[in-house]
Design a protein around this motif. Sequence first.
Motif, PDB file in Angstrom:
ATOM      1  N   GLY A 122      35.861  -2.402  66.710  1.00  0.00           N
ATOM      2  CA  GLY A 122      36.682  -3.072  67.709  1.00  0.00           C
ATOM      3  C   GLY A 122      36.425  -4.570  67.768  1.00  0.00           C
ATOM      4  O   GLY A 122      35.277  -5.003  67.747  1.00  0.00           O
ATOM      5  N   TRP A 123      37.510  -5.331  67.872  1.00  0.00           N
ATOM      6  CA  TRP A 123      37.379  -6.781  68.006  1.00  0.00           C
ATOM      7  C   TRP A 123      36.640  -7.164  69.282  1.00  0.00           C
ATOM      8  O   TRP A 123      35.988  -8.206  69.333  1.00  0.00           O
ATOM      9  CB  TRP A 123      38.755  -7.447  68.012  1.00  0.00           C
ATOM     10  CG  TRP A 123      39.406  -7.529  66.674  1.00  0.00           C
ATOM     11  CD1 TRP A 123      40.525  -6.865  66.258  1.00  0.00           C
ATOM     12  CD2 TRP A 123      38.999  -8.342  65.570  1.00  0.00           C
ATOM     13  NE1 TRP A 123      40.827  -7.205  64.962  1.00  0.00           N
ATOM     14  CE2 TRP A 123      39.908  -8.121  64.516  1.00  0.00           C
ATOM     15  CE3 TRP A 123      37.940  -9.234  65.360  1.00  0.00           C
ATOM     16  CZ2 TRP A 123      39.806  -8.754  63.283  1.00  0.00           C
ATOM     17  CZ3 TRP A 123      37.834  -9.863  64.129  1.00  0.00           C
ATOM     18  CH2 TRP A 123      38.761  -9.635  63.113  1.00  0.00           C
ATOM     19  N   GLN A 124      36.739  -6.331  70.317  1.00  0.00           N
ATOM     20  CA  GLN A 124      36.132  -6.650  71.609  1.00  0.00           C
ATOM     21  C   GLN A 124      34.758  -6.002  71.791  1.00  0.00           C
ATOM     22  O   GLN A 124      34.249  -5.949  72.905  1.00  0.00           O
ATOM     23  CB  GLN A 124      37.051  -6.190  72.740  1.00  0.00           C
ATOM     24  CG  GLN A 124      38.413  -6.842  72.737  1.00  0.00           C
ATOM     25  CD  GLN A 124      39.300  -6.226  73.789  1.00  0.00           C
ATOM     26  OE1 GLN A 124      38.896  -6.095  74.940  1.00  0.00           O
ATOM     27  NE2 GLN A 124      40.505  -5.835  73.412  1.00  0.00           N
ATOM     28  N   ASP A 125      34.152  -5.526  70.734  1.00  0.00           N
ATOM     29  CA  ASP A 125      32.855  -4.847  70.812  1.00  0.00           C
ATOM     30  C   ASP A 125      31.784  -5.853  71.224  1.00  0.00           C
ATOM     31  O   ASP A 125      31.438  -6.752  70.471  1.00  0.00           O
ATOM     32  CB  ASP A 125      32.509  -4.216  69.461  1.00  0.00           C
ATOM     33  CG  ASP A 125      31.331  -3.262  69.530  1.00  0.00           C
ATOM     34  OD1 ASP A 125      30.429  -3.493  70.351  1.00  0.00           O
ATOM     35  OD2 ASP A 125      31.313  -2.301  68.741  1.00  0.00           O
ATOM     36  N   ASP A 126      31.257  -5.686  72.446  1.00  0.00           N
ATOM     37  CA  ASP A 126      30.212  -6.598  72.924  1.00  0.00           C
ATOM     38  C   ASP A 126      28.817  -6.004  72.732  1.00  0.00           C
ATOM     39  O   ASP A 126      27.819  -6.662  72.986  1.00  0.00           O
ATOM     40  CB  ASP A 126      30.437  -6.974  74.388  1.00  0.00           C
ATOM     41  CG  ASP A 126      30.411  -5.772  75.318  1.00  0.00           C
ATOM     42  OD1 ASP A 126      30.497  -4.626  74.836  1.00  0.00           O
ATOM     43  OD2 ASP A 126      30.306  -5.984  76.542  1.00  0.00           O
ATOM     44  N   VAL A 127      28.723  -4.763  72.273  1.00  0.00           N
ATOM     45  CA  VAL A 127      27.434  -4.130  71.973  1.00  0.00           C
ATOM     46  C   VAL A 127      27.048  -4.416  70.521  1.00  0.00           C
ATOM     47  O   VAL A 127      25.911  -4.781  70.225  1.00  0.00           O
ATOM     48  CB  VAL A 127      27.489  -2.607  72.249  1.00  0.00           C
ATOM     49  CG1 VAL A 127      26.177  -1.938  71.859  1.00  0.00           C
ATOM     50  CG2 VAL A 127      27.817  -2.347  73.715  1.00  0.00           C
ATOM     51  N   CYS A 128      27.988  -4.230  69.626  1.00  0.00           N
ATOM     52  CA  CYS A 128      27.801  -4.521  68.203  1.00  0.00           C
ATOM     53  C   CYS A 128      28.878  -5.539  67.816  1.00  0.00           C
ATOM     54  O   CYS A 128      29.953  -5.153  67.343  1.00  0.00           O
ATOM     55  CB  CYS A 128      27.957  -3.254  67.363  1.00  0.00           C
ATOM     56  SG  CYS A 128      26.805  -1.953  67.773  1.00  0.00           S
ATOM     57  N   PRO A 129      28.610  -6.821  68.063  1.00  0.00           N
ATOM     58  CA  PRO A 129      29.635  -7.835  67.793  1.00  0.00           C
ATOM     59  C   PRO A 129      30.205  -7.710  66.383  1.00  0.00           C
ATOM     60  O   PRO A 129      29.477  -7.417  65.426  1.00  0.00           O
ATOM     61  CB  PRO A 129      28.885  -9.153  67.981  1.00  0.00           C
ATOM     62  CG  PRO A 129      27.769  -8.821  68.923  1.00  0.00           C
ATOM     63  CD  PRO A 129      27.364  -7.414  68.553  1.00  0.00           C
ATOM     64  N   PRO A 130      31.514  -7.906  66.254  1.00  0.00           N
ATOM     65  CA  PRO A 130      32.178  -7.655  64.973  1.00  0.00           C
ATOM     66  C   PRO A 130      31.732  -8.567  63.834  1.00  0.00           C
ATOM     67  O   PRO A 130      31.871  -8.194  62.672  1.00  0.00           O
ATOM     68  CB  PRO A 130      33.666  -7.852  65.278  1.00  0.00           C
ATOM     69  CG  PRO A 130      33.737  -8.557  66.573  1.00  0.00           C
ATOM     70  CD  PRO A 130      32.470  -8.275  67.305  1.00  0.00           C
ATOM     71  N   SER A 138      32.640  -7.682  53.992  1.00  0.00           N
ATOM     72  CA  SER A 138      33.091  -8.714  53.061  1.00  0.00           C
ATOM     73  C   SER A 138      32.185  -8.793  51.837  1.00  0.00           C
ATOM     74  O   SER A 138      32.674  -8.834  50.702  1.00  0.00           O
ATOM     75  CB  SER A 138      33.125 -10.063  53.777  1.00  0.00           C
ATOM     76  OG  SER A 138      33.478 -11.087  52.880  1.00  0.00           O
ATOM     77  N   ARG A 139      30.876  -8.777  52.062  1.00  0.00           N
ATOM     78  CA  ARG A 139      29.932  -8.830  50.931  1.00  0.00           C
ATOM     79  C   ARG A 139      30.107  -7.634  50.005  1.00  0.00           C
ATOM     80  O   ARG A 139      30.021  -7.751  48.788  1.00  0.00           O
ATOM     81  CB  ARG A 139      28.485  -8.857  51.436  1.00  0.00           C
ATOM     82  CG  ARG A 139      28.001 -10.175  51.935  1.00  0.00           C
ATOM     83  CD  ARG A 139      26.492 -10.200  52.153  1.00  0.00           C
ATOM     84  NE  ARG A 139      25.961  -9.115  52.961  1.00  0.00           N
ATOM     85  CZ  ARG A 139      25.913  -9.102  54.293  1.00  0.00           C
ATOM     86  NH1 ARG A 139      26.369 -10.128  54.988  1.00  0.00           N
ATOM     87  NH2 ARG A 139      25.396  -8.073  54.930  1.00  0.00           N
ATOM     88  N   ARG A 141      32.832  -5.630  49.888  1.00  0.00           N
ATOM     89  CA  ARG A 141      34.250  -5.351  49.621  1.00  0.00           C
ATOM     90  C   ARG A 141      34.622  -3.941  50.061  1.00  0.00           C
ATOM     91  O   ARG A 141      35.291  -3.185  49.341  1.00  0.00           O
ATOM     92  CB  ARG A 141      34.593  -5.550  48.143  1.00  0.00           C
ATOM     93  CG  ARG A 141      34.327  -6.944  47.634  1.00  0.00           C
ATOM     94  CD  ARG A 141      35.351  -7.903  48.211  1.00  0.00           C
ATOM     95  NE  ARG A 141      35.279  -9.211  47.586  1.00  0.00           N
ATOM     96  CZ  ARG A 141      34.873 -10.309  48.233  1.00  0.00           C
ATOM     97  NH1 ARG A 141      34.501 -10.246  49.497  1.00  0.00           N
ATOM     98  NH2 ARG A 141      34.875 -11.463  47.620  1.00  0.00           N
ATOM     99  N   LEU A 142      34.188  -3.587  51.276  1.00  0.00           N
ATOM    100  CA  LEU A 142      34.451  -2.258  51.825  1.00  0.00           C
ATOM    101  C   LEU A 142      35.677  -2.282  52.730  1.00  0.00           C
ATOM    102  O   LEU A 142      35.935  -3.272  53.410  1.00  0.00           O
ATOM    103  CB  LEU A 142      33.248  -1.784  52.650  1.00  0.00           C
ATOM    104  CG  LEU A 142      31.988  -1.473  51.869  1.00  0.00           C
ATOM    105  CD1 LEU A 142      30.823  -1.226  52.818  1.00  0.00           C
ATOM    106  CD2 LEU A 142      32.203  -0.274  50.964  1.00  0.00           C
ATOM    107  N   PRO A 143      36.399  -1.179  52.791  1.00  0.00           N
ATOM    108  CA  PRO A 143      37.519  -1.099  53.731  1.00  0.00           C
ATOM    109  C   PRO A 143      36.994  -1.127  55.172  1.00  0.00           C
ATOM    110  O   PRO A 143      36.054  -0.410  55.510  1.00  0.00           O
ATOM    111  CB  PRO A 143      38.197   0.230  53.417  1.00  0.00           C
ATOM    112  CG  PRO A 143      37.342   0.936  52.443  1.00  0.00           C
ATOM    113  CD  PRO A 143      36.274   0.010  51.969  1.00  0.00           C
ATOM    114  N   LEU A 144      37.620  -1.967  55.978  1.00  0.00           N
ATOM    115  CA  LEU A 144      37.232  -2.140  57.378  1.00  0.00           C
ATOM    116  C   LEU A 144      38.493  -2.195  58.224  1.00  0.00           C
ATOM    117  O   LEU A 144      39.345  -3.057  58.009  1.00  0.00           O
ATOM    118  CB  LEU A 144      36.415  -3.425  57.538  1.00  0.00           C
ATOM    119  CG  LEU A 144      36.127  -3.904  58.959  1.00  0.00           C
ATOM    120  CD1 LEU A 144      35.280  -2.890  59.730  1.00  0.00           C
ATOM    121  CD2 LEU A 144      35.420  -5.265  58.923  1.00  0.00           C
TER     122      LEU A 144
END
Length: 175
Positions: A122-130, A138-139, A141-144
């Motif tokens: 989630g873009w709004q994840d404040d527990v595990c910031p995106p 990105s490193r 190259r995984l689907p996200l």
Amino acid sequence: MGGQIILSHGSDSGPDATKVSVLAAFAESLGWKTQRPDYRSDDLPGYAGAVDPRVARLLAAIDGLDAPPVLVGSSMGAFVSGLASLQRPVAGLFLLATPSGIPGYRQEFDLSPSVPTLLYHGWQDDVCPPEGILAFASRRRLPLMMVDDDHRLGDSVERIVEQFGLFLAQLAPAA
């Protein structure tokens, strides 16, 4: 379809948590066998202290199976699923709200690069910031899949189930 799936809940949660329960029921309706380890006693020492006992419990569950399972995890469950994939063969990783690290734990998030993986956050994840999982994906190259939701992903459950179905369908020949 078919195969085996182990679903790992997050901290401050349990094996009957909404997301893992919905995903388990969905997978079972497609002919998959599921199990949901109960990590609540492992979580008592706190986040950093919970990782190794959770990984040990998950590895024991994997060792009890006759074929590599798909691992599904939410938050801390995603973190330990990734780490377990470094130690045992798994058929796939479907990981939700994944932390890129656990404060105080010796290792950052990692997973086996040879395992089919889908990350959902989630873009709004404040527990595990995106930012952490964005950099990781990105490193590697995984689907996200990024959605406008918070850590619990409560507004995205239907979309998660749809993505999970597509993910399992891609694994079906190997399962």
